[in-house]
Design an enzyme around this catalytic site. Structure first.
Site, PDB file in Angstrom:
ATOM      1  N   GLU A  33      -5.402   1.909  -8.565  1.00 16.75           N
ATOM      2  CA  GLU A  33      -5.180   1.660  -7.124  1.00 16.75           C
ATOM      3  C   GLU A  33      -3.681   1.644  -6.839  1.00 16.75           C
ATOM      4  OE1 GLU A  33      -7.595   2.381  -4.989  1.00 16.75           O
ATOM      5  OE2 GLU A  33      -8.866   0.768  -5.720  1.00 16.75           O
ATOM      6  N   ASP A 170      -7.925   9.938  -1.784  1.00 16.77           N
ATOM      7  CA  ASP A 170      -9.131   9.913  -0.959  1.00 16.77           C
ATOM      8  C   ASP A 170      -9.573  11.321  -0.588  1.00 16.77           C
ATOM      9  OD1 ASP A 170      -8.416   7.294  -1.136  1.00 16.77           O
ATOM     10  OD2 ASP A 170      -7.928   7.043   0.982  1.00 16.77           O
TER      11      ASP A 170
HETATM   12  C1  GLA Z   1      -5.682   4.263   0.423  1.00 16.48           C
HETATM   13  C2  GLA Z   1      -4.870   5.552   0.388  1.00 16.48           C
HETATM   14  C3  GLA Z   1      -4.890   6.189  -0.985  1.00 16.48           C
HETATM   15  C4  GLA Z   1      -4.525   5.179  -2.073  1.00 16.48           C
HETATM   16  C5  GLA Z   1      -5.321   3.884  -1.894  1.00 16.48           C
HETATM   17  C6  GLA Z   1      -4.879   2.817  -2.850  1.00 16.48           C
HETATM   18  O1  GLA Z   1      -7.037   4.528   0.219  1.00 16.48           O
HETATM   19  O2  GLA Z   1      -5.356   6.462   1.339  1.00 16.48           O
HETATM   20  O3  GLA Z   1      -4.043   7.290  -1.022  1.00 16.48           O
HETATM   21  O4  GLA Z   1      -3.146   4.939  -2.092  1.00 16.48           O
HETATM   22  O5  GLA Z   1      -5.227   3.376  -0.582  1.00 16.48           O
HETATM   23  O6  GLA Z   1      -5.152   3.189  -4.152  1.00 16.48           O
END
Ligand code: GLA
Length: 379
Positions: A33, A170
């Protein structure tokens, strides 16, 4: 489940004609994360919940949208420089503009869409929306762009049209998902590998704190800025290339907050690799142990948790759930829990009971099934 009948009816009411149908999923992330924008590893998978869109080119230069879940529509011209003010519609506007800039000959179209990814749950409903339209318009207008380029178009939309400086995880997951597999992505090289996910004896379940998370205008960008400051001082492009020794040597020059942000990231890069090794041995107890460590780092060093998420993870720990942590960007949304089969029902019943008595509101379990990435469901 997405109500496809409702979408069809809505398309007939607003526009009419034979539309093509496209789908793109939300995602989970087992571990890794806030590592994506630091050039590290992530370990996501697509879920079966997502966004579905019915789209029909209209031979003009206008895009006409109707969002079933909001029960609101919006229109803009392809050449409109500003675009709609409402964030929700800017996701589609941004994708259209970025596709045009990439040379895809997008024409006007009519579209109705809706989904079943809970909004604000940290399951990337916005990436699902971007990926659904990026993939659909690339197909319908013969763009010929590959999936990673389409994922980057979704990411650019967040940066330029919504103001969230997110990483690639994502949109990558929504574009590349495969049923039954998680994916390890190296965000520095863009290389990735599928890992079949059949944790015998265990199940994954999300628990939605129902604290609505949004990264728009949130301290998400501040976290990223901290990481970039430390990387610049360390003389590396991203924190992925900063060693523990280098970070320790820099410590006197860093303010405590930046130091703790970076310490979390270096630890998280290590944890993803530890999880991959553990998975290779089928050691899910070790996977779970790493998940708890991630939560502690996200809560104490990276400071993206909240009392509700900490409570959910502590409850999981108290009930000897194998692993639990907040999932996604943080500031609300879900926890992800790796639970032994025999504990599953009891854990969910108990956590719902204690959450309600502590906060006076309900949390919601969301069972996870790993599904496919963006695709067309009807020509
Ligand atoms: C959000 C962002 C991702 C990532 C997560 C944390 O979902 O869109 O790019 O940084 O937070 O892991």
């Amino acid at each position: 489940m997405i109500d496809t009948h409702l979408l069809q009816q809505s398309f007939a009411n607003h526009f009419g004609g034979e539309a093509a149908v496209f789908f793109a999923p939300g995602r989970i992330n087992l571990i890794g994360e806030h590592t994506d924008y630091n050039g590290g590893f992530v370990f996501p998978g697509a879920v079966t919940q997502g966004i579905m869109a019915m789209i029909l080119p209209n031979a003009g230069r206008n895009v006409n949208l109707y969002a079933c879940d909001l029960q609101r529509g919006c229109s803009f011209n392809l050449m409109d420089e500003e675009g709609p003010a409402e964030t929700h519609f800017r996701y589609v506007y941004g994708v259209v503009r970025e596709l045009l800039a990439a040379g895809v000959p997008v024409q006007g179209f009519d579209a109705v869409y809706g989904g079943d990814v809970p909004l604000g749950a940290g399951m990337s409903s916005s990436a699902a929306l971007e990926s659904c339209f990026a993939n659909a318009l690339n197909e319908l207008f013969g763009g010929g762009l590959d999936r990673m380029t389409l994922a980057r178009i979704g990411q650019a939309t967040e940066h330029k049209y919504v103001g969230v400086n997110c990483g690639i995880m994502d949109q990558f997951a929504s574009m590349h998902g495969r049923e039954g597999s998680l994916m390890r992505l190296d965000c520095r090289s863009g290389e990735f590998e599928y890992f079949p996910w059949h944790p015998d004896g265990y199940r994954l379940v999300l628990v939605n704190s129902c604290v609505k998370h949004t990264l728009v205008g949130s301290p998400y960008n501040d976290r990223r800025a901290s990481c970039e400051r430390v990387a610049a001082l360390a003389g590396v492009e991203t924190l992925r290339d900063c060693t523990w020794e280098r970070l320790d040597a820099l410590r006197p020059q860093l303010d405590d907050e930046d130091y703790r942000r970076a310490r979390y990231v270096l630890g998280e890069v290590d944890r993803v690799l530890a999880v991959c090794e553990a998975l290779g041995r089928g050691d899910y107890e070790e996977v779970g142990r790493q998940m708890y460590l991630t939560h502690d780092g996200l809560s104490k060093d990276y400071e993206v948790s909240c009392p509700e998420l900490d409570f959910l993870v502590n409850e999981a720990r108290r009930m000897e759930v194998t692993g639990a942590r907040l999932m996604g960007g943080g500031f609300g949304g879900c926890t992800i829990n790796l639970v032994r089969n025999e504990l599953y029902d009891c854990f969910l019943a108990e956590v719902q009971r204690t959450y309600r008595s502590r906060f006076g509101v309900d949390c919601k379990p969301i069972p996870v099934a790993i599904g496919d990435g963006a695709h067309q469901t009807k020509p």
